[in-house]
Scaffold this active site. Structure first.
Site, mmCIF file in Angstrom:
data_model
loop_
_atom_site.group_PDB
_atom_site.id
_atom_site.type_symbol
_atom_site.label_atom_id
_atom_site.label_comp_id
_atom_site.label_asym_id
_atom_site.label_seq_id
_atom_site.Cartn_x
_atom_site.Cartn_y
_atom_site.Cartn_z
ATOM 1 N N ASN A 111 28.963 37.377 51.653
ATOM 2 C CA ASN A 111 29.094 36.150 50.856
ATOM 3 C C ASN A 111 30.351 35.436 51.340
ATOM 4 O OD1 ASN A 111 29.468 34.186 48.902
ATOM 5 N ND2 ASN A 111 30.001 35.629 47.261
ATOM 6 N N TRP A 112 30.143 34.354 52.108
ATOM 7 C CA TRP A 112 31.300 33.674 52.706
ATOM 8 C C TRP A 112 32.059 32.812 51.699
ATOM 9 C CZ3 TRP A 112 29.021 31.454 57.944
ATOM 10 C CH2 TRP A 112 28.783 32.514 58.810
ATOM 11 N N LYS A 113 31.458 32.549 50.546
ATOM 12 C CA LYS A 113 32.091 31.647 49.556
ATOM 13 C C LYS A 113 32.430 30.313 50.251
ATOM 14 C CE LYS A 113 33.595 35.765 47.170
ATOM 15 N NZ LYS A 113 34.516 36.418 46.276
ATOM 16 N N HIS A 124 27.053 34.783 40.167
ATOM 17 C CA HIS A 124 28.315 35.332 40.671
ATOM 18 C C HIS A 124 29.428 35.035 39.660
ATOM 19 C CE1 HIS A 124 31.881 35.950 43.099
ATOM 20 N NE2 HIS A 124 31.126 36.681 43.905
ATOM 21 N N GLU A 149 32.328 34.054 39.970
ATOM 22 C CA GLU A 149 33.062 32.789 40.190
ATOM 23 C C GLU A 149 32.268 31.601 39.653
ATOM 24 O OE1 GLU A 149 33.716 33.513 44.346
ATOM 25 O OE2 GLU A 149 35.128 35.109 43.818
ATOM 26 N N GLU A 201 29.264 43.809 40.369
ATOM 27 C CA GLU A 201 30.581 43.406 40.858
ATOM 28 C C GLU A 201 31.564 43.364 39.694
ATOM 29 O OE1 GLU A 201 30.195 41.080 44.777
ATOM 30 O OE2 GLU A 201 30.001 39.635 43.170
ATOM 31 N N GLY A 243 38.079 40.353 45.326
ATOM 32 C CA GLY A 243 39.186 39.713 46.031
ATOM 33 C C GLY A 243 40.558 40.268 45.677
ATOM 34 N N SER A 270 35.894 43.898 46.836
ATOM 35 C CA SER A 270 36.868 44.472 47.793
ATOM 36 C C SER A 270 36.283 45.583 48.657
ATOM 37 C CB SER A 270 38.123 44.958 47.052
ATOM 38 O OG SER A 270 38.773 43.872 46.422
HETATM 39 P P1 PGA Z 1 35.359 40.430 47.828
HETATM 40 O O1 PGA Z 1 34.239 39.541 47.117
HETATM 41 O O2 PGA Z 1 34.666 41.364 48.771
HETATM 42 O O3 PGA Z 1 36.244 39.452 48.532
HETATM 43 O O4 PGA Z 1 36.068 41.167 46.736
HETATM 44 C C1 PGA Z 1 33.006 40.082 46.729
HETATM 45 C C2 PGA Z 1 32.150 39.022 46.083
HETATM 46 O O5 PGA Z 1 32.689 38.201 45.356
HETATM 47 O O6 PGA Z 1 30.918 38.983 46.285
#
Ligand code: PGA
Length: 266
Positions: free
Chosen positions: A17-19, A104, A106, A176, A182, A222
């Site tokens: 997931n590149w966001k 997600h 976010e 998650e 992150g 992470s």
């Molecule tokens: P991360 O993000 O690996 O940077 O913790 C995972 C995600 O949000 O899918």
């Protein structure tokens, strides 16, 4: 490569997931590395990437003929209309996506996605034959209050309400924990396995035990090359949703290799 003859019914999926990252040039370079490096691989692992919308076409072009699938990072629940700024399931399908991340944390935290919108988005994807990667997970406060399971079960039930005939190929779930995204912190492999088992048991109630046995449940938060092996060792952990570490093609490939090694040895 086979998995040593053991009867594991779920082939792991490693999803990047590149966001909000990567220009077209960076996209081309990442995809070309992945396509080249996986060309002669005998690994059975499934690989998938979710670039930003602006890079989907470039990624689709660069990954054509490769084993790497394409996903959106979100989609709106209406097919079309006066919805400035939105992208729909049919448009994602049109550009070559087979999957789409939904719910997600976010999106839930910054863009107002709630249980109801997540359910409508899941439904829209299913209607168009796309596979939702449904994200669930508790915040730090919820975990500290002992409500992690309750939150995750609520999110699952709301997102999949009324979808009791869902086939196992139609859905991927990603657990998650929000506090692990992150942050460099991860759930312990034991805690992750415990939650994945809880999720599978609850999916059994929602869609039937035999379908639930086949649904892939990814761990996210992470995941890095050096912790992938331990995290992927749990019997109910069927791959990873990788954010930060997926931006670098070599790290993403290392995570895939480590996950394959864990899967083969369990
Ligand atoms: P991360 O993000 O690996 O940077 O913790 C995972 C995600 O949000 O899918």
């Amino acid at each position: 490569m086979n998995n040593g003859g053991h009867a594991d019914i779920r082939v792991p999926l490693i999803a990047g997931n590149w966001k909000l990252h990567h220009t077209l040039e960076e996209t081309r370079s990442w995809c070309e590395t992945l396509a080249t490096q996986t060309k002669h691989s005998d690994s059975e692992l499934s690989l998938l990437v979710a670039p930003p919308f602006t890079a989907l076409q470039t990624a689709a072009h660069s990954l054509a003929g490769s084993v790497i699938a394409l996903a959106g990072q979100d989609c709106f629940f209406e097919d079309k209309g006066a919805y400035t700024g939105e992208v729909s399931a049919p448009l994602l399908k049109d550009i070559g996506c087979s999957h789409c991340i939904i719910g997600h944390s976010e999106r839930r935290q910054y863009f107002g996605d709630d249980d109801t919108t997540v359910q409508r988005k899941v439904r829209a994807l299913l209607e168009h034959g796309l596979i939702p990667i449904l994200c669930v997970g508790e915040s730090l406060t919820e975990r500290e209050d002992g409500r992690a399971t309750q939150v995750v079960v609520r999110q699952l039930g709301a997102a999949l309400a009324g979808m009791d005939h869902l086939g196992s190929d139609s859905l991927v779930v990603a657990y998650e924990p929000v506090w692990a995204i992150g942050t460099g912190k991860t759930a312990t492999p034991e805690d992750a396995q415990h939650m994945h088992r809880t999720i599978r048991d609850h999916l059994g109630k929602l869609m039937g035990v035999s379908s639930a046995r086949h649904v892939r449940i990814l761990y996210g938060g992470s995941v890095k090359p050096d912790n992938a092996y331990a995290l992927m060792s749990g019997p109910d952990i069927d791959g990873a949703l990788v954010g930060g570490a997926s931006l670098n093609a070599k790290d993403f490939l290392s995570i895939a290799k480590e996950s394959n090694r864990a899967w083969m040895s369990r």
